[in-house]
Design a protein around this motif. Structure first.
Motif, PDB file in Angstrom:
ATOM      1  N   GLY A 157      35.679  20.503  36.482  1.00 27.68           N
ATOM      2  CA  GLY A 157      35.242  21.771  37.048  1.00 27.68           C
ATOM      3  C   GLY A 157      34.494  21.593  38.358  1.00 27.68           C
ATOM      4  O   GLY A 157      34.676  22.375  39.301  1.00 27.68           O
ATOM      5  N   VAL A 158      33.664  20.583  38.448  1.00 31.57           N
ATOM      6  CA  VAL A 158      32.915  20.311  39.680  1.00 31.57           C
ATOM      7  C   VAL A 158      33.869  19.918  40.806  1.00 31.57           C
ATOM      8  O   VAL A 158      33.740  20.399  41.950  1.00 31.57           O
ATOM      9  N   VAL A 159      34.823  19.061  40.505  1.00 35.81           N
ATOM     10  CA  VAL A 159      35.808  18.650  41.515  1.00 35.81           C
ATOM     11  C   VAL A 159      36.624  19.858  41.967  1.00 35.81           C
ATOM     12  O   VAL A 159      36.949  19.998  43.162  1.00 35.81           O
ATOM     13  N   ARG A 160      36.948  20.753  41.031  1.00 28.69           N
ATOM     14  CA  ARG A 160      37.689  21.962  41.398  1.00 28.69           C
ATOM     15  C   ARG A 160      36.903  22.811  42.388  1.00 28.69           C
ATOM     16  O   ARG A 160      37.461  23.342  43.364  1.00 28.69           O
ATOM     17  N   ILE A 161      35.592  22.950  42.148  1.00 29.22           N
ATOM     18  CA  ILE A 161      34.765  23.734  43.064  1.00 29.22           C
ATOM     19  C   ILE A 161      34.723  23.078  44.441  1.00 29.22           C
ATOM     20  O   ILE A 161      34.852  23.753  45.470  1.00 29.22           O
ATOM     21  N   ILE A 162      34.578  21.765  44.474  1.00 24.18           N
ATOM     22  CA  ILE A 162      34.497  21.047  45.750  1.00 24.18           C
ATOM     23  C   ILE A 162      35.811  21.157  46.518  1.00 24.18           C
ATOM     24  O   ILE A 162      35.829  21.399  47.732  1.00 24.18           O
ATOM     25  N   LYS A 163      36.924  20.978  45.796  1.00 22.41           N
ATOM     26  CA  LYS A 163      38.240  20.994  46.449  1.00 22.41           C
ATOM     27  C   LYS A 163      38.777  22.401  46.669  1.00 22.41           C
ATOM     28  O   LYS A 163      39.698  22.587  47.469  1.00 22.41           O
ATOM     29  N   GLY A 164      38.244  23.373  45.931  1.00 22.11           N
ATOM     30  CA  GLY A 164      38.734  24.738  46.078  1.00 22.11           C
ATOM     31  C   GLY A 164      40.031  25.007  45.354  1.00 22.11           C
ATOM     32  O   GLY A 164      40.779  25.922  45.723  1.00 22.11           O
ATOM     33  N   TRP A 165      40.325  24.248  44.299  1.00 20.12           N
ATOM     34  CA  TRP A 165      41.557  24.471  43.534  1.00 20.12           C
ATOM     35  C   TRP A 165      41.503  25.819  42.820  1.00 20.12           C
ATOM     36  O   TRP A 165      40.453  26.203  42.285  1.00 20.12           O
ATOM     37  N   PRO A 166      42.629  26.544  42.762  1.00 25.50           N
ATOM     38  CA  PRO A 166      42.675  27.813  42.007  1.00 25.50           C
ATOM     39  C   PRO A 166      42.474  27.537  40.512  1.00 25.50           C
ATOM     40  O   PRO A 166      43.158  26.681  39.936  1.00 25.50           O
ATOM     41  N   ILE A 167      41.568  28.252  39.907  1.00 27.71           N
ATOM     42  CA  ILE A 167      41.240  27.982  38.511  1.00 27.71           C
ATOM     43  C   ILE A 167      42.405  28.272  37.581  1.00 27.71           C
ATOM     44  O   ILE A 167      42.586  27.602  36.556  1.00 27.71           O
ATOM     45  N   GLN A 168      43.243  29.272  37.910  1.00 31.44           N
ATOM     46  CA  GLN A 168      44.323  29.650  36.997  1.00 31.44           C
ATOM     47  C   GLN A 168      45.322  28.513  36.800  1.00 31.44           C
ATOM     48  O   GLN A 168      45.831  28.308  35.687  1.00 31.44           O
ATOM     49  N   TRP A 169      45.575  27.733  37.868  1.00 27.09           N
ATOM     50  CA  TRP A 169      46.542  26.648  37.734  1.00 27.09           C
ATOM     51  C   TRP A 169      45.979  25.507  36.905  1.00 27.09           C
ATOM     52  O   TRP A 169      46.689  24.880  36.118  1.00 27.09           O
ATOM     53  N   VAL A 170      44.703  25.243  37.048  1.00 28.08           N
ATOM     54  CA  VAL A 170      44.078  24.194  36.241  1.00 28.08           C
ATOM     55  C   VAL A 170      44.106  24.573  34.763  1.00 28.08           C
ATOM     56  O   VAL A 170      44.412  23.746  33.896  1.00 28.08           O
ATOM     57  N   ILE A 171      43.812  25.849  34.473  1.00 24.69           N
ATOM     58  CA  ILE A 171      43.825  26.320  33.084  1.00 24.69           C
ATOM     59  C   ILE A 171      45.235  26.285  32.512  1.00 24.69           C
ATOM     60  O   ILE A 171      45.449  25.855  31.363  1.00 24.69           O
ATOM     61  N   ILE A 172      46.208  26.719  33.289  1.00 27.32           N
ATOM     62  CA  ILE A 172      47.601  26.734  32.813  1.00 27.32           C
ATOM     63  C   ILE A 172      48.077  25.315  32.503  1.00 27.32           C
ATOM     64  O   ILE A 172      48.694  25.056  31.464  1.00 27.32           O
ATOM     65  N   ILE A 173      47.787  24.395  33.398  1.00 28.44           N
ATOM     66  CA  ILE A 173      48.180  22.999  33.161  1.00 28.44           C
ATOM     67  C   ILE A 173      47.484  22.451  31.917  1.00 28.44           C
ATOM     68  O   ILE A 173      48.091  21.772  31.083  1.00 28.44           O
ATOM     69  N   GLY A 174      46.193  22.766  31.780  1.00 27.78           N
ATOM     70  CA  GLY A 174      45.448  22.293  30.621  1.00 27.78           C
ATOM     71  C   GLY A 174      46.024  22.795  29.317  1.00 27.78           C
ATOM     72  O   GLY A 174      46.215  22.019  28.360  1.00 27.78           O
ATOM     73  N   TYR A 175      46.321  24.072  29.242  1.00 27.72           N
ATOM     74  CA  TYR A 175      46.884  24.616  28.008  1.00 27.72           C
ATOM     75  C   TYR A 175      48.317  24.141  27.778  1.00 27.72           C
ATOM     76  O   TYR A 175      48.792  24.116  26.648  1.00 27.72           O
ATOM     77  N   GLY A 176      49.002  23.763  28.859  1.00 25.50           N
ATOM     78  CA  GLY A 176      50.309  23.144  28.679  1.00 25.50           C
ATOM     79  C   GLY A 176      50.190  21.831  27.919  1.00 25.50           C
ATOM     80  O   GLY A 176      50.984  21.546  27.003  1.00 25.50           O
ATOM     81  N   PHE A 177      49.161  21.040  28.272  1.00 25.63           N
ATOM     82  CA  PHE A 177      48.904  19.802  27.531  1.00 25.63           C
ATOM     83  C   PHE A 177      48.509  20.097  26.082  1.00 25.63           C
ATOM     84  O   PHE A 177      48.897  19.378  25.164  1.00 25.63           O
ATOM     85  N   VAL A 178      47.728  21.162  25.874  1.00 24.00           N
ATOM     86  CA  VAL A 178      47.325  21.521  24.512  1.00 24.00           C
ATOM     87  C   VAL A 178      48.548  21.852  23.657  1.00 24.00           C
ATOM     88  O   VAL A 178      48.675  21.390  22.511  1.00 24.00           O
ATOM     89  N   VAL A 179      49.458  22.630  24.202  1.00 21.49           N
ATOM     90  CA  VAL A 179      50.674  23.004  23.458  1.00 21.49           C
ATOM     91  C   VAL A 179      51.521  21.771  23.167  1.00 21.49           C
ATOM     92  O   VAL A 179      52.032  21.595  22.045  1.00 21.49           O
TER      93      VAL A 179
END
Length: 247
Positions: A153-175
């Motif tokens: 989350g900290v790296v995302r804030i620093i880099k400015g990554w869109p949160i929705q893509w990080v969440i989507i990728i994460g839940y893809g791994f969960v599935v």
């Protein structure tokens, strides 16, 4: 005299606000106990005393967050950002997530119950030492995953990554992990995502995100500062399923 009256008025306002926040749950309990079950409250005096203690505890807890934890988290995040050291910032983020999670009472209870259930199912040896080892490993896994989540989350804030893509990728791994993990661990993994958001973790982590986004040029605290708690709920599901497969 004026200062005393001001303190009394402030304390009264805190208690009234806390009582108002508890009114819905009190009304629900009272309705089902009196109207549906048609039973008197057992130990009514103790219940009233306990309710009063909850109101006072909630009032002081909220005030404590406003006075201490939120300003502390924001100021530390801003100081780390001004220091300009990514290593120290990442280290602090991981330690914050790990430290606030490892001693979370809800996690300890869930880990102990999970170890007992897994032992009864025959997946591990039904002995005190084995169950304690399993529960401890589960706690460490969840705590490590939360520390890892805060770092992401900290790296995302620093880099400015869109949160929705990080969440989507994460839940893809969960599935994906859900389809290959042992069925016995899936439910435990999903529940682990919920017990990580403790009363200390949430305000500190939220303050960290908001403070960091406020200190970095080009970041908006409203759009970039929030979302760390979502990561803290997501990564334990993945890590616990991996723990179940490895163990």
């Amino acid at each position: 005299m004026g200062d005393v009256l001001s303190i009394i008025r402030g304390l009264t306002r805190l208690l009234v606000d806390a009582a108002r926040d508890l009114v819905p749950i009190i009304a629900v309990i009272a309705f089902f106990q009196i109207v549906v079950l048609r039973q008197p409250f057992p130990n009514l005096s103790e219940i009233l005393i306990g309710t009063a203690l909850v109101i006072m505890g909630l009032a002081f807890f909220i005030r404590g967050l406003e006075m201490g934890l939120f300003p502390l988290g924001e100021s530390m995040a801003q100081d780390f950002a001004k220091k300009g050291s990514l290593v120290w910032l990442v280290g602090f983020a991981f330690a914050l997530g790990f430290g606030t999670t490892v001693a979370e009472p809800a996690l300890i209870a869930v880990a102990a119950e999970a170890a007992k259930t897994v032992a009864e199912a025959g997946a591990i040896e039904n002995s005190v030492d084995t169950m304690a080892s399993y529960a401890f490993g589960l706690r460490m896994t969840v705590a490590f995953s939360v520390g890892f989540a805060i770092v992401i989350g900290v790296v995302r804030i620093i880099k400015g990554w869109p949160i929705q893509w990080v969440i989507i990728i994460g839940y893809g791994f969960v599935v994906a992990l859900t389809m290959i993990a042992p069925p016995e661990i899936v439910g435990i993994a999903y529940d682990s995502g919920g017990v990580t958001t403790s009363t200390i973790t949430v305000p500190l982590v939220t303050a960290l995100g908001v403070g960091l986004a406020s200190a970095i040029r080009g970041r908006n605290p409203m759009t970039d500062g929030f979302g760390l708690i979502a990561f803290a709920s997501l990564t334990p599901m993945m890590f616990v399923m991996i723990y179940g497969m490895v163990y």
